[in-house]
Every structure is written in structure tokens, then in C-alpha cells.
Write an enzyme that holds these catalytic residues in place. Sequence first.
Site, mmCIF file in Angstrom:
data_model
loop_
_atom_site.group_PDB
_atom_site.id
_atom_site.type_symbol
_atom_site.label_atom_id
_atom_site.label_comp_id
_atom_site.label_asym_id
_atom_site.label_seq_id
_atom_site.Cartn_x
_atom_site.Cartn_y
_atom_site.Cartn_z
ATOM 1 N N GLU A 172 0.805 -1.235 0.000
ATOM 2 C CA GLU A 172 0.000 0.000 0.000
ATOM 3 C C GLU A 172 0.835 1.281 0.000
ATOM 4 O OE1 GLU A 172 -2.618 -0.535 3.335
ATOM 5 O OE2 GLU A 172 -3.564 -2.302 2.473
ATOM 6 N N ASN A 212 1.918 -5.342 -3.024
ATOM 7 C CA ASN A 212 0.510 -5.613 -2.721
ATOM 8 C C ASN A 212 -0.226 -4.295 -2.474
ATOM 9 O OD1 ASN A 212 -1.459 -7.748 -2.053
ATOM 10 N ND2 ASN A 212 -1.420 -6.912 0.025
ATOM 11 N N HIS A 249 -10.470 -5.813 -2.450
ATOM 12 C CA HIS A 249 -11.515 -5.566 -1.451
ATOM 13 C C HIS A 249 -12.645 -4.811 -2.141
ATOM 14 C CE1 HIS A 249 -9.419 -6.893 2.133
ATOM 15 N NE2 HIS A 249 -8.362 -6.195 1.785
ATOM 16 N N GLU A 278 -6.727 -10.400 -1.122
ATOM 17 C CA GLU A 278 -7.530 -10.122 0.086
ATOM 18 C C GLU A 278 -9.006 -9.963 -0.281
ATOM 19 O OE1 GLU A 278 -5.852 -6.831 2.278
ATOM 20 O OE2 GLU A 278 -3.809 -7.520 1.947
ATOM 21 N N ASP A 280 -12.799 -9.677 -0.757
ATOM 22 C CA ASP A 280 -14.127 -9.694 -0.136
ATOM 23 C C ASP A 280 -15.019 -8.770 -0.951
ATOM 24 O OD1 ASP A 280 -12.923 -7.332 0.817
ATOM 25 O OD2 ASP A 280 -12.858 -8.006 2.890
HETATM 26 O O1 G3I Z 1 -6.126 -8.116 19.009
HETATM 27 C C1 G3I Z 1 -6.516 -6.828 19.505
HETATM 28 C C2 G3I Z 1 -7.388 -6.948 20.724
HETATM 29 O O2 G3I Z 1 -6.658 -7.569 21.757
HETATM 30 C C3 G3I Z 1 -7.886 -5.585 21.149
HETATM 31 O O3 G3I Z 1 -8.791 -5.719 22.169
HETATM 32 C C4 G3I Z 1 -8.551 -4.901 19.973
HETATM 33 C C5 G3I Z 1 -8.962 -3.482 20.321
HETATM 34 O O4 G3I Z 1 -9.093 -2.678 19.201
HETATM 35 O O5 G3I Z 1 -7.652 -4.832 18.871
HETATM 36 C C6 G3I Z 1 -7.256 -6.097 18.425
HETATM 37 O O6 G3I Z 1 -6.377 -5.920 17.350
HETATM 38 C C7 G3I Z 1 -6.982 -5.574 16.131
HETATM 39 C C8 G3I Z 1 -6.584 -6.591 15.081
HETATM 40 O O7 G3I Z 1 -7.085 -6.224 13.810
HETATM 41 C C9 G3I Z 1 -7.105 -7.991 15.406
HETATM 42 O O8 G3I Z 1 -8.485 -8.006 15.377
HETATM 43 C C10 G3I Z 1 -6.496 -4.204 15.708
HETATM 44 O O9 G3I Z 1 -6.967 -3.227 16.615
HETATM 45 C C11 G3I Z 1 -6.968 -3.878 14.320
HETATM 46 O O10 G3I Z 1 -6.348 -2.685 13.900
HETATM 47 C C12 G3I Z 1 -6.577 -4.985 13.366
HETATM 48 O O11 G3I Z 1 -7.118 -4.693 12.126
HETATM 49 C C13 G3I Z 1 -6.507 -5.350 11.037
HETATM 50 C C14 G3I Z 1 -6.124 -4.323 10.003
HETATM 51 O O12 G3I Z 1 -5.586 -4.979 8.859
HETATM 52 C C15 G3I Z 1 -5.092 -3.372 10.527
HETATM 53 O O13 G3I Z 1 -4.649 -2.522 9.525
HETATM 54 C C16 G3I Z 1 -7.493 -6.339 10.451
HETATM 55 O O14 G3I Z 1 -7.701 -7.405 11.390
HETATM 56 C C17 G3I Z 1 -6.951 -6.914 9.157
HETATM 57 O O15 G3I Z 1 -7.971 -7.655 8.525
HETATM 58 C C18 G3I Z 1 -6.540 -5.785 8.236
HETATM 59 O O16 G3I Z 1 -5.976 -6.354 7.096
HETATM 60 C C19 G3I Z 1 -5.604 -5.420 6.092
HETATM 61 C C20 G3I Z 1 -4.397 -5.967 5.381
HETATM 62 O O17 G3I Z 1 -3.372 -6.232 6.291
HETATM 63 C C21 G3I Z 1 -3.927 -5.011 4.305
HETATM 64 N N1 G3I Z 1 -4.978 -4.688 3.388
HETATM 65 C C22 G3I Z 1 -6.189 -4.201 4.026
HETATM 66 C C23 G3I Z 1 -6.700 -5.180 5.060
HETATM 67 C C24 G3I Z 1 -8.007 -4.710 5.646
HETATM 68 O O18 G3I Z 1 -7.854 -3.490 6.310
#
Ligand code: G3I
Length: 455
Positions: A172, A212, A249, A278, A280
Site C-alpha cells: 500500500e 501488494n 476488497h 484479500e 471480499d
Molecule cells: O487483538 C486486539 C485486541 O486484543 C484488542 O482488544 C482490539 C482493540 O481494538 O484490537 C485487536 O487488534 C486488532 C486486530 O485487527 C485484530 O483483530 C487491531 O486493533 C486492528 O487494527 C486490526 O485490524 C486489522 C487491520 O488490517 C489493521 O490494519 C485487520 O484485522 C486486518 O484484517 C486488516 O488487514 C488489512 C491488510 O493487512 C492489508 N490490506 C487491508 C486489510 C483490511 O484493512
Amino acid sequence: MITPSAPPRRATKVPRWVRGVLAAGAASTLALGAVAVVSSSASAAASTLGAAAAQSGRYFGTAISAGKLNDSAYTTLAAREFNMVTAENEMKIDATEPSQNQFNFGPGDQVYNWAVSHGMQVRGHTLAWHSQQPGWMQSLSGTALRNAMINHIQKVMAHYQGKLAYWDVVNEAFNEDGSRRQSNLQATGNDWIEVAFRTARAADSSVKLCYNDYNIDNWSYAKTQGVYNMVRDFKSRGVPIDCVGLQAHFTGGSSVPSNFQTTISSFAALGVDVALTEVDVTNASTSQYSALTQACVNVARCVGITVWGVRDSDSWRSGESPLLFDGSGNKKAAYNSVLNVLNSVGGSTPPPTTAAPTTAAPTTNPPTGNCTATISAGSIWNDRYNLSITVTGSTTWTVTMTVPTPAKIIATWNITATWPSSQVLIAKPNGNGNTWGVTIQHNGNWTWPTVTCTT
Ligand code: G3I
């Protein structure tokens, strides 16, 4: 089309199309002391996404979260349907290097080990990104940040050296207008992306190195052109890049553009694999899932599709129900639309151009114990092949498998494995019986591994 404040609509990443065929035709059987080598046939299975994609040498993957690996409904479904895994968050910078030069591979290894123990390959995601940087990295700039990025790439890739199929080296890095995204990494100099790729190649020459991004699905969109021009420039100057990931996405109201296949084929024409990384789609539109799958299978170097989660309830956009299984794990209509497209091309893929591994089976393996390891051919793709091994004569065996360089053993299943090197595997029973498997990336050497079985 996503906006900076909205969840990104990701362009599909298309992994290189490995024109695969399932091994066909029974061949000779050799029983040599403790080792029997059998070439056998494998028939196309088309009732799961992974098997359907494998018919044309492609994979079908999913994002996996380590925190869900104790959910048996989740793992059972994922193990059944997919043959490629991306760690949703566990191999990102904040996860792997929470303190500078202090690495934590625990969660990433959990995902990796789960995947390979189920015979799946793994995509690494991601090494250099403006987002999900640990606090210490966010506060760095200039030479210190550049060096930290290089060190991160070197250390993380060393940990997974020889084990992954793809790495998202840079994620990105472009704005919607096709210019470079401003970030602390970009501020270290416009060459940061190529430095990342050169560092990555030096760290692990066996893994495919990918750029990516999202919103690079529409061929006439400025961001798509910006990324395309970078990849074209890299290829012309010899900067090592092997693949482009279109995140795809199609959420937040965006949809598959009519020129999507043109985008995929245009990137592929630069000499890189393309993958949808990725995927969806808002409310899992069957027509859009069908269209994106068709666009991929229509392009030889579109090597696979990964959906960004297993069930709707696992999605980062769960409110849009964008995946192929509902929260209870039931197949949605979109599942069938994808499966049907994959099956429609299943038998049409030409065979690999290189010799099949059945042509070079080992000839000598002296008995070393009261057990016999029998090797059978599995699926064959352009870049790798599977073997199935059945051990008889003992239930407490140890099989040592050695593959000739530059081939590498890149995945195993149904064993407890230790790895003296990428060429040597020590396999012991893991409680799942005496039949197990390996994936071998041949790197031009199709000679089958030698095996010895001891008790
Ligand atoms: O695990 C913690 C948890 O302990 C806590 O209570 C909670 C509170 O906010 O956060 C949890 O972590 C989160 C994590 O996902 C697991 O669920 C993070 O805050 C959250 O920021 C994180 O988001 C991820 C995101 O990337 C971050 O940029 C998404 O799961 C993940 O699906 C997403 O994936 C990205 C790819 O890497 C790149 N392309 C876009 C895609 C979607 O945004």
C-alpha cells in the site's frame, strides 16, 4: 472505490499462475530395501475451493488469525476448503518486531505451523508498510528508519527462509492519484521500495517477492497506472519483483470493474505473477465473485485467489457479510459461483512444460530398519509438486528425506517435522497415522528425494 477514510477496496493480487496438473497415469513401482517409490495417479477433486483451483495449478487461500485456531468450526472449515494461508495480522511489523531488534515469531509461527500441518502453503504479509508499525518505528526517520526497515526485512525473512511461497514485501505505498503515499518510509527517499525488494531477494532467494495494494483493479484508474509504471520500471532495471497482489476488497460499495481482466493481464505481461490477495465483496454478490474468479482464471499468470477471512463473522468488514461462508460456516451462494468457475477451467490447463518428477526417482536407499517408506506422486505444478509417503512395518518410525539442491521441501502434513535444512526433513508420526505428505519446490531439479526409514 475506497477513499482514504473508508475501508479500502483492494485490487486483486494475482499470484503467478502455476500451470498445474494433477499427476496422471500410474507409473512404475520400485521397492528398494527400506524404501519403495511409486508413481501413481491423482485425480482432480472439485468439491472444495482449494481442490477446484488446483486443477488449473492455482491455489485458493484465506486469511487466518492465530487467535481463532482454537475454534474447531473455524479450523475444520478452513482446512477443508483452502490450500493457501495468509496470516491476517501475525506477520506484520508490529507483531514480529514489537521492540526494535526484538523479534516475536510466536503468533506468526502458529499460523504457519497450522497451515503446513494441513498441507497448505503460506503467503507472508507484510514486511514494509506505513501502517501497523510498532511505536518505535513510527518515531524513526531518515537513515535510522531506512536501516530499521532493512534489518526488519532481513531478520523476518531469515526466520521464514525457504518456508513461504510469497512475501508481500511492500504494502500500500501509493496514493489514489498514482503518486507515492506520504509516509515515514517514503520520506527516507523514493528508492525505499526498491531497497526493500533488493534486501528481500538477498535475504531469501526462494520466495516470490510481491508488491501488494488496493484500488488497483480498474485499469484506467490513476493508482493502477502508478503501480503498473513502478513494476514496469523495476522489471526494466532488474529490481527483483516477482508478483503483484491485487487486494480486491470490493467492499464499501465498490465493485469489480469491467476491465478487471485487462488489469490482471497487463501486470502479468510485465513478467510477474498476479494474485488476488484479500478478496471480499459487499454482501458476497454472486455475480461479482463469479466475475473476479473468471478474470483470474482467464489469465495464465493469475496464480491464485485469497479471500480475507473464512466466515462472515471473521471478516474485518463483517457488517457487509462479504465472504463465502456465513457465520455458521454454511456455504453461501457466492461459494457455488466461485466453485463453478474454478471447475469450469479445471481440465483445460496444459501440462507442465518441464519433466515430471516421476522421471527421476531415487534408485538406492539401503534398508536401515524394520520399516518401509513408499513414495507416491501427488499434484504437480510448474514450480512444485506434492508427494505422499506411506510408512509400513512400524508405528514408531523416523523417516529422513533429502531433496537435491536447488530443490526445497516447502511444506509437510500429517507429521511432526524437524528441519535440519531446506533440503533435509526428519519426519516422525504425529498421531494421524502413517501416511503423510510434502510439497517440494523443484527449482529446476525434478529428481525425487531420497528417503530412509528407521525404527
Ligand atoms: O487483538 C486486539 C485486541 O486484543 C484488542 O482488544 C482490539 C482493540 O481494538 O484490537 C485487536 O487488534 C486488532 C486486530 O485487527 C485484530 O483483530 C487491531 O486493533 C486492528 O487494527 C486490526 O485490524 C486489522 C487491520 O488490517 C489493521 O490494519 C485487520 O484485522 C486486518 O484484517 C486488516 O488487514 C488489512 C491488510 O493487512 C492489508 N490490506 C487491508 C486489510 C483490511 O484493512
